[in-house]
Design a protein around this motif. Structure first.
Motif, PDB file in Angstrom:
ATOM      1  N   ALA A  47      58.147  22.978  13.168  1.00 20.62           N
ATOM      2  CA  ALA A  47      58.704  24.297  12.841  1.00 20.62           C
ATOM      3  C   ALA A  47      57.616  25.257  12.383  1.00 20.62           C
ATOM      4  CB  ALA A  47      59.777  24.150  11.762  1.00 20.62           C
ATOM      5  N   LEU A  48      56.690  24.767  11.557  1.00 18.55           N
ATOM      6  CA  LEU A  48      55.635  25.630  11.025  1.00 18.55           C
ATOM      7  C   LEU A  48      54.641  26.028  12.106  1.00 18.55           C
ATOM      8  CD1 LEU A  48      55.015  23.842   7.611  1.00 18.55           C
ATOM      9  CD2 LEU A  48      56.126  26.044   7.982  1.00 18.55           C
ATOM     10  N   ASN A  49      54.311  25.125  13.009  1.00 23.99           N
ATOM     11  CA  ASN A  49      53.409  25.480  14.108  1.00 23.99           C
ATOM     12  C   ASN A  49      54.038  26.526  15.021  1.00 23.99           C
ATOM     13  OD1 ASN A  49      51.081  23.994  13.570  1.00 23.99           O
ATOM     14  ND2 ASN A  49      51.914  22.123  14.481  1.00 23.99           N
ATOM     15  N   THR A  50      55.327  26.361  15.300  1.00 25.51           N
ATOM     16  CA  THR A  50      56.032  27.372  16.104  1.00 25.51           C
ATOM     17  C   THR A  50      56.046  28.712  15.382  1.00 25.51           C
ATOM     18  OG1 THR A  50      57.456  25.659  17.055  1.00 25.51           O
ATOM     19  CG2 THR A  50      58.202  27.938  17.254  1.00 25.51           C
ATOM     20  N   LEU A  51      56.263  28.669  14.077  1.00 25.53           N
ATOM     21  CA  LEU A  51      56.262  29.880  13.258  1.00 25.53           C
ATOM     22  C   LEU A  51      54.915  30.591  13.331  1.00 25.53           C
ATOM     23  CD1 LEU A  51      57.269  31.769  10.967  1.00 25.53           C
ATOM     24  CD2 LEU A  51      56.578  30.006   9.347  1.00 25.53           C
ATOM     25  N   LEU A  52      53.832  29.871  13.117  1.00 29.75           N
ATOM     26  CA  LEU A  52      52.500  30.488  13.124  1.00 29.75           C
ATOM     27  C   LEU A  52      52.122  30.994  14.511  1.00 29.75           C
ATOM     28  CD1 LEU A  52      50.636  27.999  10.750  1.00 29.75           C
ATOM     29  CD2 LEU A  52      51.350  30.340  10.253  1.00 29.75           C
ATOM     30  N   VAL A 112      50.936  23.209   6.861  1.00 23.98           N
ATOM     31  CA  VAL A 112      50.490  22.589   8.110  1.00 23.98           C
ATOM     32  C   VAL A 112      49.280  21.702   7.843  1.00 23.98           C
ATOM     33  CG1 VAL A 112      49.379  23.051  10.325  1.00 23.98           C
ATOM     34  CG2 VAL A 112      51.447  24.290   9.702  1.00 23.98           C
ATOM     35  N   GLU A 113      48.373  22.163   6.992  1.00 22.88           N
ATOM     36  CA  GLU A 113      47.211  21.343   6.620  1.00 22.88           C
ATOM     37  C   GLU A 113      47.661  20.034   5.967  1.00 22.88           C
ATOM     38  OE1 GLU A 113      44.620  23.621   4.176  1.00 22.88           O
ATOM     39  OE2 GLU A 113      44.168  25.107   5.732  1.00 22.88           O
ATOM     40  N   GLY A 162      47.280  16.085   7.625  1.00 21.62           N
ATOM     41  CA  GLY A 162      46.589  15.015   6.926  1.00 21.62           C
ATOM     42  C   GLY A 162      47.529  14.051   6.230  1.00 21.62           C
ATOM     43  N   PHE A 163      48.803  14.072   6.645  1.00 23.51           N
ATOM     44  CA  PHE A 163      49.811  13.259   5.957  1.00 23.51           C
ATOM     45  C   PHE A 163      49.531  11.769   6.113  1.00 23.51           C
ATOM     46  CE2 PHE A 163      53.800  10.827   6.317  1.00 23.51           C
ATOM     47  CZ  PHE A 163      54.267  10.988   5.022  1.00 23.51           C
ATOM     48  N   ASP A 164      49.642  11.091   4.990  1.00 22.25           N
ATOM     49  CA  ASP A 164      49.458   9.643   4.984  1.00 22.25           C
ATOM     50  C   ASP A 164      50.396   9.058   3.934  1.00 22.25           C
ATOM     51  OD1 ASP A 164      48.508   7.160   5.573  1.00 22.25           O
ATOM     52  OD2 ASP A 164      46.670   7.334   4.381  1.00 22.25           O
ATOM     53  N   PHE A 165      51.282   8.197   4.368  1.00 18.13           N
ATOM     54  CA  PHE A 165      52.275   7.616   3.453  1.00 18.13           C
ATOM     55  C   PHE A 165      51.659   6.422   2.706  1.00 18.13           C
ATOM     56  CE2 PHE A 165      55.780   4.794   2.366  1.00 18.13           C
ATOM     57  CZ  PHE A 165      56.671   5.670   1.777  1.00 18.13           C
ATOM     58  N   GLU A 222      55.272  22.617  -4.966  1.00 18.00           N
ATOM     59  CA  GLU A 222      55.064  24.005  -5.406  1.00 18.00           C
ATOM     60  C   GLU A 222      55.017  24.950  -4.214  1.00 18.00           C
ATOM     61  OE1 GLU A 222      51.764  26.692  -7.874  1.00 18.00           O
ATOM     62  OE2 GLU A 222      51.573  24.503  -7.765  1.00 18.00           O
ATOM     63  N   GLN A 223      54.332  24.548  -3.139  1.00 19.79           N
ATOM     64  CA  GLN A 223      54.255  25.365  -1.932  1.00 19.79           C
ATOM     65  C   GLN A 223      55.626  25.499  -1.266  1.00 19.79           C
ATOM     66  OE1 GLN A 223      51.392  26.963  -0.557  1.00 19.79           O
ATOM     67  NE2 GLN A 223      50.619  26.492  -2.607  1.00 19.79           N
ATOM     68  N   VAL A 224      56.369  24.408  -1.237  1.00 20.48           N
ATOM     69  CA  VAL A 224      57.708  24.440  -0.635  1.00 20.48           C
ATOM     70  C   VAL A 224      58.626  25.356  -1.437  1.00 20.48           C
ATOM     71  CG1 VAL A 224      59.762  23.057  -0.119  1.00 20.48           C
ATOM     72  CG2 VAL A 224      57.487  22.156   0.416  1.00 20.48           C
ATOM     73  N   ALA A 225      58.485  25.341  -2.764  1.00 19.29           N
ATOM     74  CA  ALA A 225      59.307  26.214  -3.617  1.00 19.29           C
ATOM     75  C   ALA A 225      59.000  27.685  -3.331  1.00 19.29           C
ATOM     76  CB  ALA A 225      59.062  25.890  -5.085  1.00 19.29           C
ATOM     77  N   LYS A 226      57.708  27.998  -3.119  1.00 17.84           N
ATOM     78  CA  LYS A 226      57.335  29.376  -2.768  1.00 17.84           C
ATOM     79  C   LYS A 226      57.963  29.779  -1.438  1.00 17.84           C
ATOM     80  CE  LYS A 226      52.809  29.603  -5.072  1.00 17.84           C
ATOM     81  NZ  LYS A 226      51.342  29.739  -4.832  1.00 17.84           N
ATOM     82  N   LEU A 227      57.901  28.878  -0.470  1.00 16.74           N
ATOM     83  CA  LEU A 227      58.458  29.178   0.846  1.00 16.74           C
ATOM     84  C   LEU A 227      59.973  29.338   0.766  1.00 16.74           C
ATOM     85  CD1 LEU A 227      57.604  29.584   3.772  1.00 16.74           C
ATOM     86  CD2 LEU A 227      57.934  27.142   4.157  1.00 16.74           C
TER      87      LEU A 227
END
Length: 406
Positions: free
Chosen positions: A164-169, A333-334, A338-341, A353-358
């Motif tokens: 979704a974010l890549n499509t958005l950008l 997106v960054e 780099g996501f690693d579980f 915090e970033q998700v809350a801003k969005l």
């Protein structure tokens, strides 16, 4: 006295004075006083739109509740335009001898102003399409918010948010043209302009047989051509836009020039903020020796500084809410790349915090875009009605002159 009270007082004052029987000398003095008061109102209103010294520092922050170039600020700008426009008509028309419309300089200035109005109607339509594109961006951002609010972070949720974010950008930089076109077409269907009234917000133009009015319907009833440019449209609006000189500087040519300048400035600012095919062009020049132009010049300079600071090359626009979405989307997106579980606690808090801003900016768009769109529509309708009113007066003058010539 509040801006609304000042506006009502000004209109009432002109209406009362024009109904009084006074000498020609007194009439001239009253006209000069009204013009001076009109200019003062313009200066005061645009000064109120400028950020204070403390607010200037917040232009680069994420607190966009009431800052310059936010949705709230643009609603104030459009309110300012509507107030100025109604006062302009009062100065120009109420109780005025209509024969002046056929004499210099109004015989030239008024048709030019009406032509600028037609071009502004096109821009209003483009702005409406742009708001639909922003709605599309808001929906994409909300998909990412919904995915990343899930706990714990798992690969499926992160992958969904990343798409979704890549499509958005991509859409913000103009690469996803198909999606932007689809969003714009939905606005065109909803805001189609025709002589028939009807569903979907179509505008019913005055039922008159006049070629100059028919141009509005022809201009906006069809989709925008690929060659159409909001910046070129604004550039065309500045053609022959020059400050009156000599005796005209204290006559009716001044309010016509003033209102044309306001119209161009408001359209230029809207194009700078809302995606309209391209970046905004250079601002037009206003004379610095006039008091009422000072806040407008400062406004132009600040918007120009924003363009330079952001070094925009795409179509996302300067609307404050858009800037926050773009910034946060890039950060998320960054994270997704780099996501690693499993995700560490510190990183999880940072992402939250970033998700809350969005999520917050999505809420602001959800709440604010509808009223803003309605206000653009109100500006559009006001311009159509005002244009018709001025044309009615010009038609009457033309018929009188024809009858006298016969």
């Amino acid at each position: 006295m509040s801006p609304t009270d000042t506006h009502v007082f000004f209109l009432n004052r002109i209406s009362i004075r024009r109904n009084q029987v006074v000498s020609m000398d007194n009439n001239h003095e009253q006209d000069l006083e009204e013009l001076e008061l009109f200019q003062k109102h313009i200066s005061d209103r645009f000064t109120q739109l400028l950020p204070t010294t403390g607010e200037e520092e917040t232009l680069t922050s994420d607190d966009i509740s009431d800052q310059m170039l936010s949705i709230t600020w643009f609603r104030k700008l459009l309110d300012t335009y509507l107030c100025c426009e109604s006062e302009f008509k009062a100065v120009l028309i109420i109780g005025r001898d209509s024969s002046q419309f056929s004499k210099p300089p109004l015989d030239r200035l008024l048709p030019e102003h009406l032509d600028r109005t037609v071009k502004a109607l096109d821009i209003c339509n483009a702005i409406t399409n742009g708001i639909e594109v922003i709605r599309h961006w808001q929906r994409l951002a909300q998909i990412a918010v919904d995915a990343l609010e899930q706990r714990p972070f798992v690969e499926g949720h992160v992958r969904r948010a990343k798409r979704a974010l890549n499509t958005l950008l991509m859409s913000m930089t103009g690469e996803d043209k198909e999606q932007n076109a689809h969003a714009g077409k939905s606005a065109e269907r909803m805001w189609s302009i025709s002589r028939r009234g009807g569903a979907g917000g179509a505008v019913a133009l005055p039922a008159v047989n006049h070629n100059r009015r028919a141009i509005i319907s022809r201009s906006l009833s069809s989709n925008f051509m690929r060659s159409w440019s909001a910046s070129k449209q604004i550039l065309a609006m500045t053609t022959n836009l020059a400050a009156p000189r000599g005796g005209d500087s204290t006559g009716l040519g001044l309010p016509v020039y003033l209102m044309s300048s306001i119209l161009v400035l408001v359209m230029w600012t809207l194009v700078a903020a809302v995606p309209c095919q391209e970046r905004v062009g250079p601002h037009f020049q206003l004379p610095r020796h006039l008091v009422w132009t000072q806040p407008m010049i400062v406004l132009q300079e600040k918007i120009g500084e924003e363009w330079k600071r952001k070094e925009k090359k795409g179509t996302s626009g300067l609307l404050a809410e858009i800037q926050v979405i773009e910034k946060v989307a890039q950060n998320l997106v960054e994270f997704a790349e780099g996501f690693d579980f499993p995700v560490g606690a510190e990183k999880a808090d940072e992402v939250a915090e970033q998700v809350a801003k969005l999520a917050e900016v999505c809420r602001k768009l959800e709440v604010g875009l509808g009223p803003l769109q309605l206000q653009v529509r109100e500006v559009f309708h006001r311009m159509v009605r005002s244009r018709a009113e001025v044309l009615d007066v010009m038609d009457v003058v033309a018929k009188i002159n024809t009858h006298v010539a016969c």
